[in-house]
Every structure is written in structure tokens, then in C-alpha cells.
Motif scaffolding. Sequence first.
Motif, PDB file in Angstrom:
ATOM      1  N   HIS A  28       0.823  -1.208   0.000  1.00  0.00           N
ATOM      2  CA  HIS A  28       0.000   0.000   0.000  1.00  0.00           C
ATOM      3  C   HIS A  28       0.857   1.257   0.000  1.00  0.00           C
ATOM      4  O   HIS A  28       0.546   2.228  -0.675  1.00  0.00           O
ATOM      5  CB  HIS A  28      -0.934   0.008   1.226  1.00  0.00           C
ATOM      6  CG  HIS A  28      -2.117  -0.877   1.064  1.00  0.00           C
ATOM      7  ND1 HIS A  28      -2.140  -2.177   1.502  1.00  0.00           N
ATOM      8  CD2 HIS A  28      -3.325  -0.660   0.470  1.00  0.00           C
ATOM      9  CE1 HIS A  28      -3.310  -2.710   1.208  1.00  0.00           C
ATOM     10  NE2 HIS A  28      -4.042  -1.825   0.582  1.00  0.00           N
ATOM     11  N   HIS A  31       2.338   1.810  -3.426  1.00  0.00           N
ATOM     12  CA  HIS A  31       1.247   2.271  -4.285  1.00  0.00           C
ATOM     13  C   HIS A  31       0.976   3.754  -4.041  1.00  0.00           C
ATOM     14  O   HIS A  31       0.902   4.555  -4.989  1.00  0.00           O
ATOM     15  CB  HIS A  31       0.009   1.419  -3.960  1.00  0.00           C
ATOM     16  CG  HIS A  31      -1.236   1.816  -4.661  1.00  0.00           C
ATOM     17  ND1 HIS A  31      -1.633   1.219  -5.835  1.00  0.00           N
ATOM     18  CD2 HIS A  31      -2.190   2.726  -4.363  1.00  0.00           C
ATOM     19  CE1 HIS A  31      -2.775   1.748  -6.231  1.00  0.00           C
ATOM     20  NE2 HIS A  31      -3.147   2.670  -5.352  1.00  0.00           N
ATOM     21  N   THR A  60       1.839  -0.919 -12.580  1.00  0.00           N
ATOM     22  CA  THR A  60       1.975  -1.932 -11.521  1.00  0.00           C
ATOM     23  C   THR A  60       3.056  -1.466 -10.555  1.00  0.00           C
ATOM     24  O   THR A  60       3.896  -0.627 -10.899  1.00  0.00           O
ATOM     25  CB  THR A  60       2.372  -3.330 -12.051  1.00  0.00           C
ATOM     26  OG1 THR A  60       3.737  -3.301 -12.484  1.00  0.00           O
ATOM     27  CG2 THR A  60       1.479  -3.775 -13.202  1.00  0.00           C
ATOM     28  N   TYR A 226      -0.596  -7.177   4.305  1.00  0.00           N
ATOM     29  CA  TYR A 226      -1.179  -5.850   4.172  1.00  0.00           C
ATOM     30  C   TYR A 226      -1.671  -5.385   5.532  1.00  0.00           C
ATOM     31  O   TYR A 226      -1.974  -6.212   6.411  1.00  0.00           O
ATOM     32  CB  TYR A 226      -2.341  -5.881   3.183  1.00  0.00           C
ATOM     33  CG  TYR A 226      -1.904  -6.065   1.754  1.00  0.00           C
ATOM     34  CD1 TYR A 226      -0.878  -5.308   1.215  1.00  0.00           C
ATOM     35  CD2 TYR A 226      -2.520  -7.004   0.941  1.00  0.00           C
ATOM     36  CE1 TYR A 226      -0.477  -5.471  -0.098  1.00  0.00           C
ATOM     37  CE2 TYR A 226      -2.134  -7.175  -0.374  1.00  0.00           C
ATOM     38  CZ  TYR A 226      -1.109  -6.405  -0.899  1.00  0.00           C
ATOM     39  OH  TYR A 226      -0.720  -6.582  -2.187  1.00  0.00           O
ATOM     40  N   GLN A 231      -2.945 -11.399   2.759  1.00  0.00           N
ATOM     41  CA  GLN A 231      -3.428 -11.806   1.442  1.00  0.00           C
ATOM     42  C   GLN A 231      -2.535 -12.941   0.943  1.00  0.00           C
ATOM     43  O   GLN A 231      -1.330 -12.816   0.926  1.00  0.00           O
ATOM     44  CB  GLN A 231      -3.337 -10.606   0.497  1.00  0.00           C
ATOM     45  CG  GLN A 231      -3.663 -10.893  -0.927  1.00  0.00           C
ATOM     46  CD  GLN A 231      -5.131 -11.171  -1.120  1.00  0.00           C
ATOM     47  OE1 GLN A 231      -5.974 -10.355  -0.760  1.00  0.00           O
ATOM     48  NE2 GLN A 231      -5.461 -12.341  -1.642  1.00  0.00           N
ATOM     49  N   MET A 267      -4.869 -10.269  -9.281  1.00  0.00           N
ATOM     50  CA  MET A 267      -5.384  -9.165  -8.480  1.00  0.00           C
ATOM     51  C   MET A 267      -4.257  -8.363  -7.816  1.00  0.00           C
ATOM     52  O   MET A 267      -3.151  -8.851  -7.639  1.00  0.00           O
ATOM     53  CB  MET A 267      -6.356  -9.699  -7.421  1.00  0.00           C
ATOM     54  CG  MET A 267      -5.758 -10.709  -6.488  1.00  0.00           C
ATOM     55  SD  MET A 267      -7.029 -11.626  -5.533  1.00  0.00           S
ATOM     56  CE  MET A 267      -7.480 -10.391  -4.319  1.00  0.00           C
ATOM     57  N   LYS A 268      -4.581  -7.112  -7.465  1.00  0.00           N
ATOM     58  CA  LYS A 268      -3.702  -6.241  -6.675  1.00  0.00           C
ATOM     59  C   LYS A 268      -2.290  -6.094  -7.259  1.00  0.00           C
ATOM     60  O   LYS A 268      -1.298  -6.038  -6.518  1.00  0.00           O
ATOM     61  CB  LYS A 268      -3.616  -6.736  -5.221  1.00  0.00           C
ATOM     62  CG  LYS A 268      -4.991  -6.711  -4.544  1.00  0.00           C
ATOM     63  CD  LYS A 268      -4.920  -6.706  -3.038  1.00  0.00           C
ATOM     64  CE  LYS A 268      -6.311  -6.640  -2.429  1.00  0.00           C
ATOM     65  NZ  LYS A 268      -6.331  -6.710  -0.979  1.00  0.00           N
ATOM     66  N   THR A 270      -1.219  -3.523  -8.511  1.00  0.00           N
ATOM     67  CA  THR A 270      -0.722  -2.173  -8.179  1.00  0.00           C
ATOM     68  C   THR A 270      -0.282  -2.091  -6.717  1.00  0.00           C
ATOM     69  O   THR A 270       0.073  -1.017  -6.236  1.00  0.00           O
ATOM     70  CB  THR A 270      -1.806  -1.099  -8.444  1.00  0.00           C
ATOM     71  OG1 THR A 270      -2.919  -1.364  -7.595  1.00  0.00           O
ATOM     72  CG2 THR A 270      -2.260  -1.118  -9.890  1.00  0.00           C
ATOM     73  N   MET A 271      -0.306  -3.231  -6.015  1.00  0.00           N
ATOM     74  CA  MET A 271       0.110  -3.252  -4.606  1.00  0.00           C
ATOM     75  C   MET A 271       1.071  -4.389  -4.309  1.00  0.00           C
ATOM     76  O   MET A 271       1.055  -4.966  -3.211  1.00  0.00           O
ATOM     77  CB  MET A 271      -1.109  -3.347  -3.699  1.00  0.00           C
ATOM     78  CG  MET A 271      -1.989  -2.118  -3.807  1.00  0.00           C
ATOM     79  SD  MET A 271      -3.279  -2.126  -2.589  1.00  0.00           S
ATOM     80  CE  MET A 271      -4.241  -0.717  -3.143  1.00  0.00           C
TER      81      MET A 271
END
Lengths: 283, 283
Positions: A28, A31, A60, A226, A231, A267-268, A270-271
Motif C-alpha cells: 500500500h 502504491h 503496476t 497488508y 493476502q 489481483m492487486k 498495483t500493490m
Amino acid sequence: MSREQQIYSFVLLLAPTEHVVVGATAGHQAHAAFLHTIEEVDPTLSALLHAPGVSTRPFTVSPLRGLGRPRAGQVQLAPGRECWLRFTALDPAIYQRFMARFLSGAAPVLRLGPAAFLVKEIRTTPGSHPWAGYSSWWELADRARPEPEVALRFCSPTAFGFGQHAWGKKIAVLPDPVPVFSSLLRAWNNLAPPALQMDRGPLLAYLEEHVVIKRLERLRTEMLHYARSPQVGFVGEATYGLMADDEGARLQLNTLAAFAFYAGVGMKTTMGMGQVRRLSDAR
Amino acid sequence: MSREQQIYSFVLLLAPTEHVVVGATAGHQAHAAFLHTIEEVDPTLSALLHAPGVSTRPFTVSPLRGLGRPRAGQVQLAPGRECWLRFTALDPAIYQRFMARFLSGAAPVLRLGPAAFLVKEIRTTPGSHPWAGYSSWWELADRARPEPEVALRFCSPTAFGFGQHAWGKKIAVLPDPVPVFSSLLRAWNNLAPPALQMDRGPLLAYLEEHVVIKRLERLRTEMLHYARSPQVGFVGEATYGLMADDEGARLQLNTLAAFAFYAGVGMKTTMGMGQVRRLSDAR
């Protein structure tokens, strides 16, 4: 849109300015740091990049790399200790704005949560760092060969979301060919020039019927810690066999395999999740 | 059929009678040796066990175990070198006939292709060998608890066949919950007493919607070097989350997880593939 529109993968070599403790994932924070950097130069673009409801974001963000082994999801870093982050930009405006911020003469500092890092260098030239490079949509399509085998290395936890249930979100953590390549196909079709769009129906049919896993190596799940919730995702290597001799489908899947380096998978992305590259490119 | 009808897992401790070279898999030879042993006592039963077109065979055969590292798919064994094979019998008649052969006073020799092995011991008692044991259909069902997590260790290459294509047979080598548990469900329903049958439709719906992989460890593919053609399968560990709080479905899936020790999972379980056990049972 120019035929030569570039896409970029650029690596920031970072050094903490003081003793810091960072989350081992920092997804996070990285990002947020990326968007904040863009915002300093172009608030409109930054707002666009984190507008809700966008199915494919044109960038990304990798996990923070080069760290030691985390303890309870945290890593202590001393001032001299170099680490790195990789960003990709699937639109040249993003790359230009990001670089403008660091070429502007302002203090080249990146903040990940409470920790400040000196940006020692930004590497984009292919060969300057294993994760640096650039290409273009046309180049990715032109360079693809109809190889009957495609090997991917899943370098950061990768997962696919399959909708909400009473017990939570259903997450799949297997490198099944269908979600892997349909994730890449979705990103490609959402962002590539119209002339390069791939016909979804026939390619999905080929994926479902004629693509198998031929080899798996070192496949395992890893957790990303996270702030809100952990995750799970898988890492490791999978080699896909494109079994039916269909040159068109093989060219498309080889294009998507090369695209994975820039787009990520699942998924995710960008994190920190879904950092993936074709193995032939990595060797 | 008695309520106490037993199912068996028995381990043969073997020693070669002379210097021998065996295929590292020996799947076909062990399969043939098993049927040949039954045939010596009960030719009718043996014929039944290898009748074509049977969807679930009531026995499994492990790879030859305790070997050194193979070279080019072959292993050299000296006379003193102990190794072992495990068979399971899902019908007590099979176990009785097999044991009768070795209690009959005839030379306890098992032939795997050209190699002769002295059968030094046969272990069935739980605890006498990690892979020995017995249970019954009713005991497996009675002992199951509605645990929300089930961990399986895939100990020999495991794969699922998905039909013939022009390019060959489509083989899936991922521990996807649906093929794993539907393979066990098929074997259970084909062989268990009528009173213990599981309703396929609702259990498959639960599997598809509410079962996820929570952890993977050391997952990789391995090849079995069968005489005619190599066969790929996956080994490693997978932990399944039975997410929706449905006690009936959780009991059934926990029953099937315990049953995996006897039934194996996927294709060619009578030739060394799909040797699987629940991890809580293995610890």
C-alpha cells in the motif's frame, strides 16, 4: 496513438535516510508513493489513476525488494542498506510524469509510510537491472514467436478473485492457464491499440481446451502482510504447453507471456502482487 | 455386506535376491505382480480386478519405495538393500487372497519384471509402518469431524485425465479442489456400502463454490517413467479451506480426505500414481 507507443518497467534504487522499520510487503505504501509522485507533477493524471471502478490500471507496483528476512512481517533497514522498487507504466504519460518529478531538481526522496528513502538511481534501460526495460505494444506483438511452450515465473504472490461469498472473497491460488492468460488478455485488450486487440472468445476456447501445465517448480503460497488483512498468493514456476497447433493462438499467448513483465497477473498488481515474467526473458 | 467391512493398506518389505536394475517407477511391474499374486490363489478374482472398462478398481499400488536416486530412470539394487511396496485393498477378499498366497508356505518371492525380491515381511497393523493400516467404510465416516481445513500430501505423482484430443490426452496437474475431491467421491460412491453413499450434486456444488486452497507447499511436477511413455503428475502439499459453514459437506469432505490414504487420487492409482494422505494422519 503512435505505432511506437512505449511501455516501461523502471527500477528505483533506494536507500533509507535513517534507521527504519518497514512492513515486509509495503504494497500500500509503495502504491501511495507512486500516485503521490505523479500527483506532484500532474494531479489530474494521478486522480485518473486511482479513480474507482477501473478494471485495468495502466501501472503496476512491485513489493519492496532487496530486504532481509522479515520478522513478524517487518524489516529493519539501516541507512546504508540499498533496496529497490519496480514500477511499470503502460502509458508513456505516466512514465514521463514520474520521471519529470525526479528530474525537476527537487529532493529525490520517496516516502513509504513513515520511512523516507533516498532515490539513488532510476533504471529503465534494458540490461541496467533485471527488472528494467521498455517495449511497445507493437514490438511485443511483432516479436512473439508461435512457441509451443511458455514458462512463467511468478515472482510475487499471485491470486485471482472469484467474487464475494457470505464467508468472504473467494481467492484462487493456482497457476491455472485460464485465469493466468485471461487476466493478461483483459489487460491487453483494455489498454492496447485497437489494431492489436485479440478476439477473446476463440482465445479463451483455445486456453480451456488446448493449454496444459507441463511442469511446475517450487510452487508454494506466500502471504503478503497488508495492513488491513493478510493476502495469500502463489509463487513459483509453471510451464504451459500450447498443445493444439494453432499458430494464431500460439502467437497471441506468446505475446501475452511477454506482456506479463509489464502488466502483472491477477489481483492487486498495483500493490505488489502478481509480478510475473516469462522465464526465457529472465535467463 | 457387514457393517464392519474392512479396507486395508499393507506394506511389503522387499530385498532383491541378487544385483538387479529396476525402473525407478516400476508401476506396471508392481501392478502385474499384485494381480499375479492374487491369480495364484484365485484366478477368478484376479480376472475381475483387471477386467477392462471398470471406472474404480478396488486396489492401489504404490511406486517401489526406499530406492536410491535413479539414473536415467533406473536404479541399481544390491541383495541386502531393502525397499518396499504398498498395496491397498478396498475389498477384504482381495486382502485375504493376497495374504493367503504368502501364508501358504510357498517361497515368498515377488517378481517385478526381471527382478526377484524376497518378501521379508508384510505389515498391516497401524503403526507398524507409516503406510500400513486398516479401517472400514463405517469407521471412516464415523470418525470424520467437520474440520474447516483439510491438508493433503500428494506423495506420488498425481494427475487427472480430461479426454482425448488430436494432440493427445489432456492431463491436468494442479491440486484443484474439484478434481481432487470428485475423484475421491467417485471411488467412494462406486465402492462404499449403499447406506454411506454421498449425494454427488450438492457436494460438487459445495466444492465448486466454497472450497479454496489456503496453502501450498513444495508443489512441483515429477515424471513417472513408464515403459511406453512418461507420465507427468504433481507432488507436494495442499491445504483446502472448506469455507461455508455446512456441517454435512464438511463431514463428507473430511471422510473423503481420510479415505484418500486407501483410495488414492486421480489417474493410474493402480500403477503408482496418486498416493495421497491427509497430513494430520501423517504427523
